[in-house]
Design an enzyme around this catalytic site. Structure first.
Site, PDB file in Angstrom:
ATOM      1  N   GLY A  95     -10.180  -0.075  28.572  1.00 43.81           N
ATOM      2  CA  GLY A  95     -10.344   0.480  27.223  1.00 43.81           C
ATOM      3  C   GLY A  95     -10.454   1.996  27.251  1.00 43.81           C
ATOM      4  N   GLN A 115     -12.894   4.554  21.717  1.00 40.33           N
ATOM      5  CA  GLN A 115     -13.909   5.531  21.290  1.00 40.33           C
ATOM      6  C   GLN A 115     -14.820   5.916  22.456  1.00 40.33           C
ATOM      7  OE1 GLN A 115     -16.867   4.116  18.493  1.00 40.33           O
ATOM      8  NE2 GLN A 115     -17.519   6.171  17.925  1.00 40.33           N
ATOM      9  N   ASP A 143      -3.765  -4.569  30.910  1.00 38.78           N
ATOM     10  CA  ASP A 143      -3.962  -5.502  29.795  1.00 38.78           C
ATOM     11  C   ASP A 143      -4.933  -6.564  30.317  1.00 38.78           C
ATOM     12  OD1 ASP A 143      -3.896  -7.571  28.008  1.00 38.78           O
ATOM     13  OD2 ASP A 143      -1.702  -7.770  27.967  1.00 38.78           O
ATOM     14  N   TYR A 190     -17.215 -11.095  16.755  1.00 39.84           N
ATOM     15  CA  TYR A 190     -17.543  -9.999  17.670  1.00 39.84           C
ATOM     16  C   TYR A 190     -18.920 -10.219  18.303  1.00 39.84           C
ATOM     17  CZ  TYR A 190     -18.427  -5.065  18.980  1.00 39.84           C
ATOM     18  OH  TYR A 190     -18.726  -3.901  19.644  1.00 39.84           O
ATOM     19  N   LYS A 241     -20.045 -11.054  22.189  1.00 41.63           N
ATOM     20  CA  LYS A 241     -20.999 -10.199  22.914  1.00 41.63           C
ATOM     21  C   LYS A 241     -22.119 -11.038  23.524  1.00 41.63           C
ATOM     22  CE  LYS A 241     -19.260  -6.029  22.454  1.00 41.63           C
ATOM     23  NZ  LYS A 241     -18.687  -5.366  23.625  1.00 41.63           N
TER      24      LYS A 241
END
Ligand code: SER
Length: 322
Positions: free
Chosen positions: A8, A12, A53, A143, A147
């Site tokens: 990733g 962000q 990936d 999500y 987690k």
């Protein structure tokens, strides 16, 4: 940790974590793993990268073999609202992909893996103010469910295979970046600064009184690295540390911005999906376990974060200095 893979890398957190890791561990020893999104220039111009990936286990194996990786910061994920809009994609990345990363780490005998968790693990039936570390987890979003799976699987792989998996529950992250976060519930707390600097206005998709725990990116990066580096003997928890630096509402944040940009105006156009996700999350967290076990302490509060964000965003947009 000698050779580190960050999955990733274009996201962000990944795009901010990599330069800090490279300064600490050497540019060539920190590999940016990216998939669809291009890397920011500060990552791509400065060191090695590779397509990874995570839904394709052989991509992870190749990266680990090619660069003799011994530690993975596993940052790739579908954020909360994106996961609700694309459940199949979220299953692939957030559940199957995470499992692939841990399986490769066991198979290749890696030193450890960092898998960040989120405030999204919490749901109904618990205190929403100063939410304790160790409470019942009943998330209502895909999500959040993924987690919780990551936290539990990480603990399981530690007990079963001796793999040193660690993780922390990050709150919303405020940061200045080349790319905006993609469809998370806390994205407003990044977007608002761009609206403030560009137009002195911002239309927020959460209600004015929606209070959520937050952290500024330099503190989030510090937390990830401090937890990864701390001695294993210190840890009672492993994959599930609450971490927070501040809690605020959109209206609190607008008030703070107005101290620097007096004509800033916030308006509201509520996104019902993201509002319902935010309403299922805590308003503030008790992060005493992280403080006690590995010395977590944030450097920024809302005032110092807003000051720095306004100055960085205005430099980035080359606009009027604040
Ligand atoms: N920032 C994330 C989101 O909004 C929460 O972990 O989805």
């Amino acid at each position: 940790m000698k050779n580190i893979l960050v999955t990733g890398a274009a996201g962000q957190i990944g795009s901010e974590l990599i330069p800090v890791l490279r300064a600490r561990y050497g540019t060539d020893n920190v590999i940016a793993g990216l998939n669809r999104t291009p890397l920011s220039s500060k990552v791509s111009n400065a060191g090695p990268s590779m397509k990874v990936d995570i839904t394709n286990i052989s991509d992870i194996e190749k990266a680990v073999d090619n660069f003799e990786i011994d530690y993975i910061f596993h940052m790739s994920t579908f954020l909360s609202a994106l996961a609700e809009n694309n459940p199949q994609g979220a299953f692939g990345v957030n559940i199957a992909g995470l499992t692939n990363v841990l399986d490769v780490a066991v198979d290749k005998k890696l030193e450890g893996v960092m898998i960040p968790s989120s405030i999204a693990v919490f749901g109904s039936g618990i205190p929403t103010e100063d939410t304790p570390n160790d409470v019942m987890l009943k998330p209502t979003t895909l999500y959040g469910i993924a987690k919780v799976y990551g936290e539990l699987l990480g603990n399981y792989y530690f007990q079963r295979y001796g793999l040193d998996v660690r993780g922390l529950r990050l709150p919303g992250i405020v940061s200045c970046m080349d790319e905006m976060p993609t469809n998370g519930t806390t994205d407003y707390a990044v977007q608002i600064f761009y609206g403030a600097v560009q137009d002195s206005s911002y239309t927020c998709f959460l209600k004015p009184d929606t209070r959520l725990p937050m952290v500024y990116m330099p503190d989030a990066v510090k937390a990830l690295i401090d937890l990864a580096e701390c001695h294993t003997d210190k840890l009672v928890h492993r994959t599930d540390f609450n971490v927070t630096a501040m809690s605020f509402t959109p209206s609190d944040l607008a008030r703070e911005i107005r101290k620097k940009i007096p004509d800033f105006v916030i308006s509201y156009d509520i996104d019902t999906l993201r509002q319902s996700i935010a309403d299922s999350w805590p308003s503030s967290l008790d992060d005493s376990a992280a403080r006690l076990e590995w010395g977590w302490h944030p450097d920024y509060d809302i005032t110092s974060m807003v000051d720095e964000m306004l100055s960085l965003v205005s430099q980035q947009l080359n606009s009027r200095p604040i």
